[in-house]
Scaffold this motif. Structure first.
Motif, PDB file in Angstrom:
ATOM      1  N   GLN A   1      58.047  25.956  22.805  1.00 59.94           N
ATOM      2  CA  GLN A   1      57.722  26.490  21.409  1.00 59.94           C
ATOM      3  C   GLN A   1      56.453  27.540  21.484  1.00 59.94           C
ATOM      4  OE1 GLN A   1      61.009  24.506  19.697  1.00 59.94           O
ATOM      5  NE2 GLN A   1      60.124  26.230  18.957  1.00 59.94           N
TER       6      GLN A   1
ATOM      7  N   GLU B   1      55.566  29.854  19.440  1.00 57.54           N
ATOM      8  CA  GLU B   1      55.204  30.565  18.139  1.00 57.54           C
ATOM      9  C   GLU B   1      53.700  30.528  17.722  1.00 57.54           C
ATOM     10  OE1 GLU B   1      57.792  28.290  18.534  1.00 57.54           O
ATOM     11  OE2 GLU B   1      59.665  29.015  17.777  1.00 57.54           O
TER      12      GLU B   1
ATOM     13  N   ALA C   1      51.970  25.642  22.662  1.00 57.49           N
ATOM     14  CA  ALA C   1      52.739  26.494  23.071  1.00 57.49           C
ATOM     15  C   ALA C   1      52.964  26.502  24.540  1.00 57.49           C
ATOM     16  CB  ALA C   1      52.128  28.023  22.671  1.00 57.49           C
TER      17      ALA C   1
ATOM     18  N   ILE D   1      61.568  39.045  18.636  1.00 56.95           N
ATOM     19  CA  ILE D   1      60.126  39.233  18.024  1.00 56.95           C
ATOM     20  C   ILE D   1      60.089  40.476  17.485  1.00 56.95           C
ATOM     21  CG2 ILE D   1      57.794  39.608  18.773  1.00 56.95           C
ATOM     22  CD1 ILE D   1      58.434  37.348  21.134  1.00 56.95           C
TER      23      ILE D   1
ATOM     24  N   SER E   1      64.407  32.983   8.525  1.00 54.75           N
ATOM     25  CA  SER E   1      64.412  31.363   8.840  1.00 54.75           C
ATOM     26  C   SER E   1      65.277  30.533   8.374  1.00 54.75           C
ATOM     27  CB  SER E   1      63.105  30.733   8.615  1.00 54.75           C
ATOM     28  OG  SER E   1      63.169  29.423   8.447  1.00 54.75           O
TER      29      SER E   1
ATOM     30  N   GLY F   1      60.916  29.162  22.115  1.00 54.78           N
ATOM     31  CA  GLY F   1      61.083  29.308  20.629  1.00 54.78           C
ATOM     32  C   GLY F   1      62.432  28.915  19.863  1.00 54.78           C
TER      33      GLY F   1
ATOM     34  N   LEU G   1      52.747  32.450  14.782  1.00 50.84           N
ATOM     35  CA  LEU G   1      53.990  32.130  13.947  1.00 50.84           C
ATOM     36  C   LEU G   1      53.826  30.723  14.121  1.00 50.84           C
ATOM     37  CD1 LEU G   1      56.607  34.246  15.600  1.00 50.84           C
ATOM     38  CD2 LEU G   1      55.599  34.606  13.208  1.00 50.84           C
TER      39      LEU G   1
ATOM     40  N   ALA H   1      57.346  27.355  14.626  1.00 51.68           N
ATOM     41  CA  ALA H   1      58.700  27.297  14.747  1.00 51.68           C
ATOM     42  C   ALA H   1      59.243  27.397  13.594  1.00 51.68           C
ATOM     43  CB  ALA H   1      59.173  26.091  15.389  1.00 51.68           C
TER      44      ALA H   1
ATOM     45  N   GLY I   1      64.255  33.187  22.528  1.00 50.64           N
ATOM     46  CA  GLY I   1      63.480  33.235  21.463  1.00 50.64           C
ATOM     47  C   GLY I   1      64.359  34.234  20.128  1.00 50.64           C
TER      48      GLY I   1
END
Ligand code: CO8
Length: 260
Positions: free
Chosen positions: A132, A134, A165, A68, A83, A110, A139, A141, A65
């Protein structure tokens, strides 16, 4: 060029890019995103590279991912920038002349699934895990997952993945068309190299223009896509490989494509 978070290897016409941040299971921090962008800029200009294999170094992870730890400290403006940095990289991979094969050797969560989605072809080892996660982190994606996943597997399946998720194993990813093939873990890289070598043996301009037509076509209507296909079909007739490839077929002889 020397990279801190990547390993770049060359094997015949293949470039092998390995993401290498073992302490964070190859998670994408901004330094790694920037290095990936640099390596793809380097590869785009390298006429000896016909196919790219993108994988994670080590036994366990492709990419676990976005990072974090780095992300958790961002303010809204910085998060948007992070992003956008991811989007630029994913678009760069999609627009790279050469095809890129994601060789998913482990966790692709992610941003890891999103990175694989930006590649042209995905193959996986049987221990690969996709998802995914997120929305389980507060959060969503942010590296293109909400856009590329529905285009690849359909909006119903993508919505389930993005809303729950949940993690998908390699067989489930294969079943829904997220990956093309699943191989025993120890065989994955050999199979990846064999696929890359097969593609590298074909006319490079034909492969590259096919890639470009596929991506252009996905964002426009079919008639405009056909116009683009006709234009690049015409373009390839100015290449030596087109003339020699057709001549070799008619003369029942062999021709090795030169990429000119
Ligand atoms: N970021 C940072 N560090 C990570 C990450 C990550 N994504 N994943 C793992 N690590 C670190 C762990 O913190 C741990 O570090 P330490 O040893 O210092 O504690 C080390 O890697 C090893 O991880 P684990 O001990 O957790 O290993 P396990 O085998 O127990 O578990 C897992 C492996 C299941 C992969 C687990 O590490 C995990 O769940 N990781 C997080 C996966 C995840 O949620 N990824 C999605 C992140 S969010 C995202 O990608 C958003 C993309 C869009 C961004 C948009 C920008 C705005």
């Amino acid at each position: 060029m020397a990279y801190e978070n990547l390993i770049l290897e060359h094997q015949d016409y293949i470039a092998i890019v390995k993401i290498n941040r073992p302490k964070a299971l190859n998670a994408l921090n901004s330094a790694t995103l920037q290095e990936l962008s640099q390596v793809f800029t380097e590869i785009a200009q390298d006429k000896n590279v016909r196919v790219v294999l993108l994988t994670g170094n080590g036994e366990k992870s492709f990419v676990a991912g976005a990072d974090i730890a780095e992300m958790s400290k961002l303010n809204p403006m910085q998060a948007q920038k992070f992003s956008q940095l991811g989007h630029r990289l994913m678009n760069q991979i999609e627009n790279l002349p050469q095809p890129v094969i994601a060789v998913v050797n482990g966790f692709a969560l992610g941003g890891g699934t999103e990175l694989a989605l930006a590649c042209d072809i995905r193959i996986a080892g049987e221990k690969a895990k996709f998802g995914q996660p997120e929305v389980g982190l507060g959060l969503l994606a942010g590296f293109g997952g909400t856009q590329r996943l529905p285009r690849l597997v359909g909006s119903g399946r993508a919505s389930e993945i993005l809303f729950t998720a949940d993690t998908l194993d390699a067989q489930e990813a294969y079943r829904i068309g997220l990956v093309n093939r699943v191989y025993p873990q120890e065989d994955l890289m050999n199979q990846a190299v064999s696929l890359a070598n097969k593609i590298a043996s074909r006319a490079p301009m034909g492969v590259q223009l096919s890639k470009s037509a596929i991506h252009v076509g996905q964002n426009i209507d079919i008639v405009s896509g056909q116009a683009y296909e006709s234009a690049v079909f015409g373009e390839i007739f100015s290449s030596e490989d087109q003339k020699e490839g057709c001549r070799a077929f008619l003369e029942k002889s062999k021709y090795e494509y030169k990429g000119v």
